[in-house]
Structures are given as structure tokens and as C-alpha cells.
Design a protein around this motif. Structure first.
Motif, PDB file in Angstrom:
ATOM      1  N   SER A   1       3.279  25.740  -2.978  1.00 40.87           N
ATOM      2  CA  SER A   1       2.536  24.731  -2.985  1.00 40.87           C
ATOM      3  C   SER A   1       2.058  24.015  -3.706  1.00 40.87           C
ATOM      4  O   SER A   1       1.616  22.773  -3.399  1.00 40.87           O
ATOM      5  N   GLY A   2       0.906  25.308  -3.914  1.00 41.60           N
ATOM      6  CA  GLY A   2       0.061  24.502  -5.183  1.00 41.60           C
ATOM      7  C   GLY A   2       0.940  23.747  -6.174  1.00 41.60           C
ATOM      8  O   GLY A   2       0.230  23.691  -7.030  1.00 41.60           O
ATOM      9  N   LYS A   3       1.737  24.603  -6.559  1.00 33.95           N
ATOM     10  CA  LYS A   3       2.291  23.251  -7.763  1.00 33.95           C
ATOM     11  C   LYS A   3       2.512  21.682  -7.482  1.00 33.95           C
ATOM     12  O   LYS A   3       3.264  21.543  -8.079  1.00 33.95           O
ATOM     13  N   VAL A   4       3.831  21.962  -6.250  1.00 32.59           N
ATOM     14  CA  VAL A   4       4.573  20.786  -5.814  1.00 32.59           C
ATOM     15  C   VAL A   4       3.264  20.047  -5.657  1.00 32.59           C
ATOM     16  O   VAL A   4       3.717  18.625  -6.613  1.00 32.59           O
ATOM     17  N   VAL A   5       2.083  19.477  -5.471  1.00 35.83           N
ATOM     18  CA  VAL A   5       0.761  19.033  -5.252  1.00 35.83           C
ATOM     19  C   VAL A   5       0.511  18.418  -6.475  1.00 35.83           C
ATOM     20  O   VAL A   5      -0.086  17.695  -6.412  1.00 35.83           O
ATOM     21  N   TRP A   6       1.021  19.109  -7.675  1.00 33.42           N
ATOM     22  CA  TRP A   6       0.918  18.452  -9.372  1.00 33.42           C
ATOM     23  C   TRP A   6       1.582  17.243  -9.076  1.00 33.42           C
ATOM     24  O   TRP A   6       1.393  16.475 -10.205  1.00 33.42           O
ATOM     25  N   VAL A   7       2.464  17.265  -8.658  1.00 30.34           N
ATOM     26  CA  VAL A   7       3.746  16.153  -8.420  1.00 30.34           C
ATOM     27  C   VAL A   7       3.283  15.131  -7.219  1.00 30.34           C
ATOM     28  O   VAL A   7       3.061  14.014  -7.847  1.00 30.34           O
ATOM     29  N   THR A   8       3.061  15.857  -5.861  1.00 30.96           N
ATOM     30  CA  THR A   8       3.382  14.510  -5.219  1.00 30.96           C
ATOM     31  C   THR A   8       1.713  13.794  -5.137  1.00 30.96           C
ATOM     32  O   THR A   8       1.066  13.037  -4.098  1.00 30.96           O
ATOM     33  N   ALA A   9       1.170  14.555  -5.198  1.00 32.61           N
ATOM     34  CA  ALA A   9      -0.762  14.451  -5.540  1.00 32.61           C
ATOM     35  C   ALA A   9      -0.995  13.451  -6.861  1.00 32.61           C
ATOM     36  O   ALA A   9      -1.588  12.436  -6.251  1.00 32.61           O
ATOM     37  N   THR A  10       0.111  13.538  -7.641  1.00 34.16           N
ATOM     38  CA  THR A  10      -0.409  12.928  -8.682  1.00 34.16           C
ATOM     39  C   THR A  10       0.281  11.741  -8.810  1.00 34.16           C
ATOM     40  O   THR A  10       0.093  10.178  -9.688  1.00 34.16           O
ATOM     41  N   LEU A  11       1.714  11.401  -8.268  1.00 39.94           N
ATOM     42  CA  LEU A  11       2.768  10.789  -8.672  1.00 39.94           C
ATOM     43  C   LEU A  11       2.737   9.831  -7.876  1.00 39.94           C
ATOM     44  O   LEU A  11       2.650   7.824  -8.546  1.00 39.94           O
ATOM     45  N   PRO A  12       1.174   9.510  -6.912  1.00 40.08           N
ATOM     46  CA  PRO A  12       1.360   7.790  -5.857  1.00 40.08           C
ATOM     47  C   PRO A  12      -0.107   7.510  -7.029  1.00 40.08           C
ATOM     48  O   PRO A  12       0.293   5.832  -6.906  1.00 40.08           O
ATOM     49  N   TYR A  13      -0.720   7.798  -7.597  1.00 42.44           N
ATOM     50  CA  TYR A  13      -1.588   7.204  -8.621  1.00 42.44           C
ATOM     51  C   TYR A  13      -0.981   6.164 -10.096  1.00 42.44           C
ATOM     52  O   TYR A  13      -1.705   5.421 -10.333  1.00 42.44           O
ATOM     53  N   ILE A  14       0.236   6.834 -10.129  1.00 39.94           N
ATOM     54  CA  ILE A  14       1.167   6.604 -10.935  1.00 39.94           C
ATOM     55  C   ILE A  14       1.897   5.301 -10.864  1.00 39.94           C
ATOM     56  O   ILE A  14       1.586   4.227 -11.600  1.00 39.94           O
TER      57      ILE A  14
END
Length: 303
Positions: free
Chosen positions: A200-213
Motif C-alpha cells: 500500500s505504501g507504493k500504491v499511494v504514490w499513484v492513488t494520492a498524486t493522480l487526483p491532483y494531476i
């Protein structure tokens, strides 16, 4: 107990949990409904005196006891252990709710790969005579109480097929397309969590940043459209008289709790994987500030 590989993994997880539909869609609606820019005053006060302290308290409790939502209450006060079970049951209900919405979004993503968007016209098999396309070339479109937009009919008649249901006692058949989307979403969630914080610590680099993009792309695109400034005024024009209403302050408190998410047990679980001497006070301030600023930014994107 496992530990986060990096401090940023935990911060992104906390931000990713706090930032959700409550920020992107609910806050702009609540803000507009309760006085526009004037609503920011009760919202900020509720965040400072209600949301942020509870957010910090959950992080501190989870980091100190290093346990999840159920055993932590046994450590604090054994008679309250049922609170932990209630939190897990509520989390189960919320996962049904949110994963279903994400499944709809996945279906929309799949449908958008067609040459012409199916929700942009009234020339589809599921459309009714009441379908009215106000985005058509004709300028003399008449809108009545029975009129329905092509987007609404796509959602209700194509995606959900509500017209095939007679009510709660007759829900209709299973939409296998939505069932497949829901199965894929639950599968993705499972494999995001199956090895704990290591995955999950790796997944959040996508799921938490993509919405801002996506939000920034939509903000730039929206700012270039005609009437963008009128939308901003519609969103932020203050109505100071509404501050005298108790409902506005109640909505501000509800929005903060709905957005930051204290009481769901997620922050307890996330913080329990921190190092014992981690500065969770700073983490609470950063995550809360990012969450509130995201809500404010989303209003510009939506309006």
C-alpha cells in the motif's frame, strides 16, 4: 509490527484517505449552498477546533499503541472494545458504497473509448422521446419538466437500467458489466493491501498524486472556457446573512468530519505503522492543511 518504508509513504496514505469525493464534489456544493465565500469562516473554525485536533488524536493514539481499531480500545478501556468492532462494520459498509461508485467510474472510462461519447446525444437505443440535447447545434431547444438530458438517461437507463426495476421489491436483473467492474475494483483493492504497508505504501504514490494531476488539468482547461470568471463569482460570492443560520455551522462541522475522516479507524491503523518517535503532530497539520486546500481548489475546478 511492520513499519513504513518512507515517511512520505505514510503522509501520502493519510492524504489519500482524507482527500476523496467529500473534497472534490461535496465541499463545492456545500460551500455554494451556505453562503459562498462566507462559508469559509465556519469551515475554517470547525477545522481548527474540531477536525484537526481529532485528526491529531487518532494519529497519536495509533502511533503510541501500535495496534489497529479493535485492539486499541481494549488497551484504552476494555469495556469500549465494541467501538472497534463497530468501526470495522462501518468501514465495511463504506467500502461497499465507495467501491460501487468507483466501479461506475470504471464503466464510464470504458464507455469513453468509443468514437462518439454515448452520453452526448439522444440517438441511442436506450434514449426516450423525453431526451433533450441542449448541447446540439439547434439554438431553439425547449426544456420542459419531463425533459431529460442524454447524460442522465445514459446513467439511469444504460448504466443502471432503472426502468427495468419495479421498485425495491423488484430490483431487476444483475448488470454483468457493472458486476465485472466491481469485481475488478475489489481485486485491485485486495492486491493493494495483501502485503500490508509494503504494497500500500507504493500504491499511494499513484492513488494520492493522480487526483491532483487530474484536478490541475481540469482547472487549466476550465479557466480557458468562456464564462470561467462568472463561475468563480458564482462559487465564492459571499452571503454574510447566512452566517446567522445554525444550519450553516452544522454543515461546516459535518463537512469537516466527512472530509478529514476521524472516527473511521483508518488513521489509527495508518499511524500504527509509524516509528514511535515520529512527529505525528506535524503530520496531522500537513495532512489537514492539504485536505482543506484541496477542497478549496476543487471548488474552482467544479464551478
Amino acid at each position: 509490527r511492520d513499519k513504513w518504508s518512507k515517511k512520505m509513504d505514510f503522509l501520502l496514505s493519510a492524504v489519500g484517505f482524507a482527500v476523496d469525493l467529500g473534497n472534490v464534489w461535496r465541499f463545492p456544493y456545500i460551500c455554494y449552498q451556505n453562503g459562498g465565500g462566507a462559508f469559509l469562516i465556519p469551515y475554517t473554525l470547525m477545522a481548527l477546533f474540531g477536525g484537526v485536533p481529532l485528526f491529531y488524536m487518532e494519529l497519536a493514539l495509533g502511533q503510541f499503541h501500535r495496534t489497529g481499531a479493535i485492539p486499541i480500545w481494549k488497551s484504552i478501556c476494555p469495556i469500549f472494545k465494541g467501538i472497534g468492532f463497530a468501526i470495522c462494520v462501518i468501514g465495511l459498509y463504506v467500502s461497499f458504497y465507495y467501491n460501487t461508485i468507483i466501479a461506475w467510474a470504471l464503466y464510464y472510462l470504458y464507455s469513453s473509448f468509443s468514437s462518439s461519447l454515448p452520453w452526448a446525444s439522444c440517438h441511442n437505443p436506450w434514449n426516450t422521446p423525453h431526451c433533450t440535447n441542449y448541447f446540439g447545434m439547434s439554438s431553439n431547444v425547449t426544456w420542459t419538466n419531463s425533459s431529460r438530458s442524454p447524460a442522465e438517461e445514459f446513467y439511469t437507463r444504460k448504466v443502471l437500467e432503472i426502468h427495468k426495476s419495479g421498485g425495491l421489491n423488484d430490483l431487476g436483473g444483475i448488470r454483468w458489466q457493472l458486476l465485472l467492474c466491481l469485481f475488478l475494483i475489489f481485486t485491485i483493492v485486495y492486491f493493494s493491501l495483501w502485503k500490508g504497508v509494503k504494497t500500500s505504501g507504493k500504491v499511494v504514490w499513484v492513488t494520492a498524486t493522480l487526483p491532483y494531476i487530474v484536478l490541475l488539468i481540469l482547472l487549466v482547461r476550465g479557466a480557458t472556457l468562456p464564462g470561467a470568471w462568472r463561475g468563480v463569482l458564482f462559487y465564492l460570492r459571499p452571503d454574510w446573512g447566512k452566517l446567522l443560520s445554525t444550519a450553516v455551522w452544522v454543515d461546516a462541522a459535518a463537512q469537516i468530519f466527512f472530509s478529514l475522516g476521524p472516527g473511521f479507524g483508518v488513521l489509527l491503523a495508518l499511524a500504527s505503522y509509524n516509528h514511535f518517535h515520529n512527529n505525528c503532530y506535524r503530520d496531522a497539520l500537513v495532512a489537514s492543511a492539504v485536505n482543506c486546500l484541496t477542497s478549496f481548489l476543487s471548488g474552482f475546478v467544479i464551478f
